[in-house]
Design an enzyme around this catalytic site. Structure first.
Site, mmCIF file in Angstrom:
data_model
loop_
_atom_site.group_PDB
_atom_site.id
_atom_site.type_symbol
_atom_site.label_atom_id
_atom_site.label_comp_id
_atom_site.label_asym_id
_atom_site.label_seq_id
_atom_site.Cartn_x
_atom_site.Cartn_y
_atom_site.Cartn_z
ATOM 1 C CG ASP A 36 -2.196 -1.412 0.879
ATOM 2 O OD1 ASP A 36 -1.969 -2.457 1.908
ATOM 3 O OD2 ASP A 36 -2.782 -0.846 0.056
ATOM 4 C CG HIS A 67 -2.955 -0.047 -3.322
ATOM 5 N ND1 HIS A 67 -4.553 -0.266 -2.447
ATOM 6 C CD2 HIS A 67 -4.108 1.041 -4.444
ATOM 7 C CE1 HIS A 67 -5.154 0.892 -2.859
ATOM 8 N NE2 HIS A 67 -5.043 1.761 -4.146
ATOM 9 N N GLY A 143 -6.206 4.847 3.237
ATOM 10 C CA GLY A 143 -5.144 5.900 3.928
ATOM 11 C C GLY A 143 -5.194 4.698 4.915
ATOM 12 N N GLY A 146 -7.738 -1.574 9.190
ATOM 13 C CA GLY A 146 -7.864 -1.636 9.702
ATOM 14 C C GLY A 146 -9.117 -1.047 10.364
ATOM 15 C CG ASP A 176 -7.658 -3.130 -0.804
ATOM 16 O OD1 ASP A 176 -6.790 -2.109 -1.097
ATOM 17 O OD2 ASP A 176 -7.366 -2.735 0.646
ATOM 18 N N GLY A 177 -9.976 -3.759 1.490
ATOM 19 C CA GLY A 177 -11.074 -3.263 2.704
ATOM 20 C C GLY A 177 -11.399 -3.527 3.776
ATOM 21 C CB SER A 199 -6.045 -5.397 10.825
ATOM 22 O OG SER A 199 -7.277 -5.205 9.897
HETATM 23 C C1 DX5 Z 1 -6.765 1.415 2.879
HETATM 24 C C2 DX5 Z 1 -5.959 0.050 2.292
HETATM 25 C C3 DX5 Z 1 -6.157 -1.158 3.587
HETATM 26 C C4 DX5 Z 1 -4.729 -2.200 3.493
HETATM 27 C C5 DX5 Z 1 -5.805 -3.229 4.560
HETATM 28 O O1 DX5 Z 1 -6.035 2.336 1.814
HETATM 29 O O2 DX5 Z 1 -5.790 -0.385 1.292
HETATM 30 O O3 DX5 Z 1 -7.180 -1.544 2.602
HETATM 31 O O4 DX5 Z 1 -4.618 -3.077 2.315
HETATM 32 O O5 DX5 Z 1 -6.040 -3.058 5.399
HETATM 33 P P1 DX5 Z 1 -7.620 -4.013 6.722
HETATM 34 O O6 DX5 Z 1 -7.350 -5.021 5.616
HETATM 35 O O7 DX5 Z 1 -6.709 -3.832 7.601
HETATM 36 O O8 DX5 Z 1 -8.864 -3.315 5.814
#
Ligand code: DX5
Length: 220
Positions: A36, A67, A143, A146, A176-177, A199
């Site tokens: 990230d 990313h 950004g 979690g 993603d997220g 996370s």
């Molecule tokens: C946000 C990131 C997050 C990360 C994963 O900018 O892109 O989504 O990849 O984080 P978790 O799985 O903790 O949401």
């Protein structure tokens, strides 16, 4: 991809042992590693440069995704490709000449990905599916790790699934997220093939291997 792959995000890893964390995620069974990259302009956080990715390249034989959550991704493309990333993901919101940026990514020999934030419609990618290898539906505001999963994005995942299936292209759909045991199945059923988890894996009390196995069971 014949089955949903869990992509390990290193955003919440122990940065004092990053190479070991990448090796641990690899041993735990993730299908890819995601970096990230944040510039504190497009998103309110600052993370990795290409040198950090290159330093970890030797700790895993997995496919690396960058990313690029940055205001100006074009000047960074060659450096992250050289660092060992096989997929470069730019944000539709930061690429006024997205068609040209995607061509540059492919010219570097990388897979071309586009991520769309929760408020960004799929119209940005609708006419580019033959220029793309992957579309990332953000299910959080980018950004930080979690954060809570934005369930209303499942409608967008399903719309993209239908768009890709009708297009005859092989575009991979990634979410993603906020992916966890409870949200992974929902995202997969909506049509996602790659699920980015940070996370839920890195902070799992039973360790990375148990966490990844739990996520695989959730979508089996
Ligand atoms: C946000 C990131 C997050 C990360 C994963 O900018 O892109 O989504 O990849 O984080 P978790 O799985 O903790 O949401």
């Amino acid at each position: 991809l014949t089955e949903p792959a869990i992509v390990g995000s290193v955003l919440g890893a122990d940065y004092a042992r990053l190479g070991e964390e990448v090796a641990d995620l690899t041993a735990a069974g993730v299908g890819r590693i995601q970096w990230d990259v944040m510039d504190r302009r497009f998103v309110p956080n600052l993370t990795f440069g290409p040198d950090v990715v290159a330093a970890c390249r030797g700790h895993s034989d997995l496919h690396f995704e960058a990313h690029l959550m940055v205001q100006e991704p074009d000047p960074l493309l060659a450096d992250f490709a050289a660092a060992g990333c096989g997929t470069l993901i730019v944000h539709a919101e930061t690429c006024p000449h997205l068609h040209r940026t995607l061509a540059r990514i492919r010219d570097l020999g990388c897979r071309a990905g586009v991520a769309v934030n929760p408020s960004t419609p799929l119209g940005f990618v609708r006419h580019l599916l033959d220029q793309l290898d992957q579309v990332v539906i953000m299910t959080v505001n980018p950004g930080f790790g979690g954060q809570d999963y934005i369930a209303s994005m499942e409608e967008k995942v399903a719309e993209l699934r239908s768009l890709v299936d009708r297009s005859g292209t092989a575009v991979t759909i990634e979410v993603d997220g906020g992916i966890s045991r409870s949200t992974a199945r929902r995202a997969w059923c909506a049509g996602a093939e790659l699920l980015v988890a940070g996370s839920a894996v890195l902070a799992h009390p039973d360790g990375k291997r148990a966490a990844v196995a739990e996520l695989h069971r959730a979508v089996a």
